[in-house]
Design an enzyme around this catalytic site. Structure first.
Site, mmCIF file in Angstrom:
data_model
loop_
_atom_site.group_PDB
_atom_site.id
_atom_site.type_symbol
_atom_site.label_atom_id
_atom_site.label_comp_id
_atom_site.label_asym_id
_atom_site.label_seq_id
_atom_site.Cartn_x
_atom_site.Cartn_y
_atom_site.Cartn_z
ATOM 1 N N THR A 127 0.824 -1.219 0.000
ATOM 2 C CA THR A 127 0.000 0.000 0.000
ATOM 3 C C THR A 127 0.857 1.268 0.000
ATOM 4 O O THR A 127 1.986 1.249 0.501
ATOM 5 C CB THR A 127 -0.894 -0.001 1.264
ATOM 6 N N ASP A 128 0.290 2.361 -0.502
ATOM 7 C CA ASP A 128 1.014 3.643 -0.456
ATOM 8 C C ASP A 128 1.182 4.133 0.984
ATOM 9 O O ASP A 128 1.989 5.016 1.256
ATOM 10 C CB ASP A 128 0.309 4.713 -1.311
ATOM 11 N N GLU A 129 0.423 3.524 1.908
ATOM 12 C CA GLU A 129 0.496 4.005 3.295
ATOM 13 C C GLU A 129 1.842 3.699 3.948
ATOM 14 O O GLU A 129 2.168 4.271 4.989
ATOM 15 C CB GLU A 129 -0.652 3.421 4.113
ATOM 16 N N TYR A 151 -1.274 -0.744 11.160
ATOM 17 C CA TYR A 151 -1.533 -1.395 9.866
ATOM 18 C C TYR A 151 -0.409 -1.124 8.878
ATOM 19 O O TYR A 151 0.182 -2.053 8.307
ATOM 20 C CB TYR A 151 -2.879 -0.919 9.277
ATOM 21 N N LYS A 155 2.398 -3.625 7.141
ATOM 22 C CA LYS A 155 2.586 -3.775 5.687
ATOM 23 C C LYS A 155 4.052 -3.491 5.320
ATOM 24 O O LYS A 155 4.632 -4.173 4.476
ATOM 25 C CB LYS A 155 1.650 -2.829 4.912
HETATM 26 N N1 LIG Z 1 -8.315 -1.504 0.254
HETATM 27 C C1 LIG Z 1 -7.378 -0.653 -0.102
HETATM 28 O O1 LIG Z 1 -7.655 0.521 -0.286
HETATM 29 C C2 LIG Z 1 -5.962 -1.133 -0.328
HETATM 30 C C3 LIG Z 1 -5.054 -0.263 -0.939
HETATM 31 C C4 LIG Z 1 -3.746 -0.706 -1.176
HETATM 32 C C5 LIG Z 1 -3.368 -1.978 -0.806
HETATM 33 N N2 LIG Z 1 -4.261 -2.800 -0.191
HETATM 34 C C6 LIG Z 1 -3.808 -4.147 0.175
HETATM 35 O O2 LIG Z 1 -4.512 -5.042 -0.650
HETATM 36 C C7 LIG Z 1 -4.744 -6.263 0.046
HETATM 37 C C8 LIG Z 1 -6.224 -6.585 0.042
HETATM 38 O O3 LIG Z 1 -6.942 -5.526 0.651
HETATM 39 P P1 LIG Z 1 -8.528 -5.543 0.749
HETATM 40 O O4 LIG Z 1 -8.978 -4.162 0.854
HETATM 41 O O5 LIG Z 1 -9.067 -6.420 -0.309
HETATM 42 O O6 LIG Z 1 -8.704 -6.248 2.176
HETATM 43 P P2 LIG Z 1 -9.858 -7.161 2.742
HETATM 44 O O7 LIG Z 1 -9.774 -6.970 4.221
HETATM 45 O O8 LIG Z 1 -11.147 -6.922 2.049
HETATM 46 O O9 LIG Z 1 -9.396 -8.642 2.375
HETATM 47 C C9 LIG Z 1 -8.399 -9.326 3.058
HETATM 48 C C10 LIG Z 1 -8.661 -10.815 2.865
HETATM 49 O O10 LIG Z 1 -7.581 -11.540 3.474
HETATM 50 C C11 LIG Z 1 -8.115 -12.600 4.226
HETATM 51 N N3 LIG Z 1 -7.166 -12.905 5.302
HETATM 52 C C12 LIG Z 1 -6.890 -12.163 6.410
HETATM 53 N N4 LIG Z 1 -5.960 -12.778 7.163
HETATM 54 C C13 LIG Z 1 -5.630 -13.933 6.509
HETATM 55 C C14 LIG Z 1 -4.720 -14.986 6.782
HETATM 56 N N5 LIG Z 1 -3.974 -14.981 7.884
HETATM 57 N N6 LIG Z 1 -4.618 -15.996 5.891
HETATM 58 C C15 LIG Z 1 -5.400 -16.007 4.771
HETATM 59 N N7 LIG Z 1 -6.291 -15.057 4.480
HETATM 60 C C16 LIG Z 1 -6.402 -14.014 5.328
HETATM 61 C C17 LIG Z 1 -9.454 -12.103 4.744
HETATM 62 O O11 LIG Z 1 -10.324 -13.169 5.089
HETATM 63 C C18 LIG Z 1 -9.951 -11.304 3.546
HETATM 64 O O12 LIG Z 1 -10.676 -12.113 2.656
HETATM 65 C C19 LIG Z 1 -4.178 -6.055 1.446
HETATM 66 O O13 LIG Z 1 -2.897 -6.646 1.498
HETATM 67 C C20 LIG Z 1 -4.093 -4.561 1.604
HETATM 68 O O14 LIG Z 1 -3.042 -4.196 2.470
HETATM 69 C C21 LIG Z 1 -5.556 -2.413 0.047
#
Ligand SMILES: NC(=O)c1ccc[n+]([C@@H]2O[C@H](COP(=O)([O-])OP(=O)(O)OC[C@H]3O[C@@H](n4cnc5c(N)ncnc54)[C@H](O)[C@@H]3O)[C@@H](O)[C@H]2O)c1
Length: 344
Positions: A127-129, A151, A155
């Site tokens: 993430t950009d964070e 968080y 990351k």
């Molecule tokens: N949402 C955003 O704006 C954003 C932006 C940049 C990066 N990201 C990154 O993208 C990825 C997905 O984000 P998201 O928004 O879809 O999150 P989300 O919370 O919707 O999905 C996360 C998924 O991971 C699963 N999970 C959690 N712990 C687990 C484990 N120990 N083993 C297996 N599965 C596990 C959860 O059940 C869930 O289905 C993350 O790594 C997040 O850091 C998200």
């Protein structure tokens, strides 16, 4: 060549969109989705591909070494895309230690399995964070990491483990750093999905502080296409920003949602910022490195936002059971109780 992808976190928001995108666009490939089905995981997000013979869902945690190794071995995984994470800043502030298991240690378990069985590519979604906050300019991939919340620190830690496995063992790793993502199927806890589902229930929406924090927003489909480009064309060991330069303040986003829904601005409730000093003021990324590989965002921000509002309006059957669940209500009470009072 035919690939078998291991997509971790495949039942979450971005992971499920990526899974559907890959199945639809790579007809020779198989996808194995591994997901712990935490509060944020939802198999309904995968309904479209559930019965596809090229898709398999395995419930499980990425930090469970025996299961992960069994999957690599039996499914002959050639590429990994790691979305699995505890992904919510506000939850991470309530329970800062819990996410280390998934966001740092779990990444190491996946990398170790990749080392043992060999993979062609290992893409870690970040993430950009991790950059922290900047009032001016844009983050470049080689800028220092200065995360400000548990968080984003988790990351950043995951990224360090990825880097070390590339340097020490030559694992062909790739890292993407995405901007704030929005679209259908986002668990109703992030700014847009949380606000929309509250407004659709006739509830007020909390604005943290003065609402002038700026985020760079990207439609989920464009984020997925960016990750796919890096997976296909990225250079091992490299990091790529994935952003769309749609910088908006949190207040702007709320006003826009209200106007889409034909609702009054009095539904915004200004609260003391629950993130305090950990609330990053601004994120903005330079995406030239990814664009040089031919990727560009294809969705207009306005259209994608309107489509997202429509989706939440039309899919109450998806979000209603979530917002009525005990886990969700406990979180909302714990986190917002003292700020929202009678408007909870
Ligand atoms: N949402 C955003 O704006 C954003 C932006 C940049 C990066 N990201 C990154 O993208 C990825 C997905 O984000 P998201 O928004 O879809 O999150 P989300 O919370 O919707 O999905 C996360 C998924 O991971 C699963 N999970 C959690 N712990 C687990 C484990 N120990 N083993 C297996 N599965 C596990 C959860 O059940 C869930 O289905 C993350 O790594 C997040 O850091 C998200």
């Amino acid at each position: 060549m035919t690939n078998t992808l291991l997509i971790t976190g495949g039942a979450g928001f971005i992971g499920s969109h990526f899974t559907k995108y890959w199945i639809a666009t790579h007809l020779q490939d198989r996808v194995v989705a591994l997901d712990a089905l935490t509060y944020a995981g939802n198999t309904a997000n995968l309904a479209e591909v559930w019965n596809d013979p090229r898709f398999r869902f395995i419930p499980g945690r990425i930090q469970d070494q025996a299961s992960v190794e069994w999957i690599f071995k039996t499914e002959k995984i050639t590429r990994v895309v790691n979305f699995a994470a505890e992904s919510h800043n506000d939850r991470s502030l309530l329970d800062p230690g819990a996410l280390i298991q998934t966001n740092v240690y779990g990444v190491s378990v996946l990398l170790e399995a990749a080392r043992k069985f060999g993979v062609e590519r290992f893409l870690h979604v970040s993430t950009d964070e991790v950059y922290g906050t900047t009032d001016t300019g844009v983050f470049k991939e080689d800028d220092p990491l200065l995360p400000n919340t548990p968080y984003s620190a988790g990351k950043a830690g995951g990224e360090m483990v990825v880097r070390a496995h590339h340097v020490a063992y030559g694992i062909p790793t790739l890292v993407t750093r995405g901007g704030n993502t929005f679209g259908p199927n986002q668990y109703p806890e992030k700014l847009i999905s949380f606000s929309l589902t509250r407004l659709l229930q006739g509830k007020k929406i909390p604005l943290y502080g003065d609402g002038s924090q700026r985020r760079e927003w990207i439609a989920v489909r464009d984020h997925c296409a960016g990750i796919a480009t890096v997976l296909e064309k990225g250079e091992p060991g490299q990091i790529y920003n994935v952003g769309d330069h749609n910088e908006r303040t949190n207040l702007w986003i709320m006003q826009r949602l209200l106007s889409e829904l034909g609702m009054d601005e009095r539904l915004i409730k200004r609260i003391e910022d629950p993130r305090g000093g950990a609330h990053d003021r601004r994120y903005s990324m330079d995406t030239a490195k990814l664009q040089r590989m031919g990727w560009k965002p294809e969705r207009s921000f306005d259209e994608a936002l309107s489509a997202t509002v429509r989706w939440y309006r039309e899919n109450e059957s998806w979000w209603r059971p979530i917002v009525e669940s005990e886990d969700y209500q406990t979180f909302v009470r714990r986190f917002y109780g003292r700020y929202l009072g009678e408007d909870l």
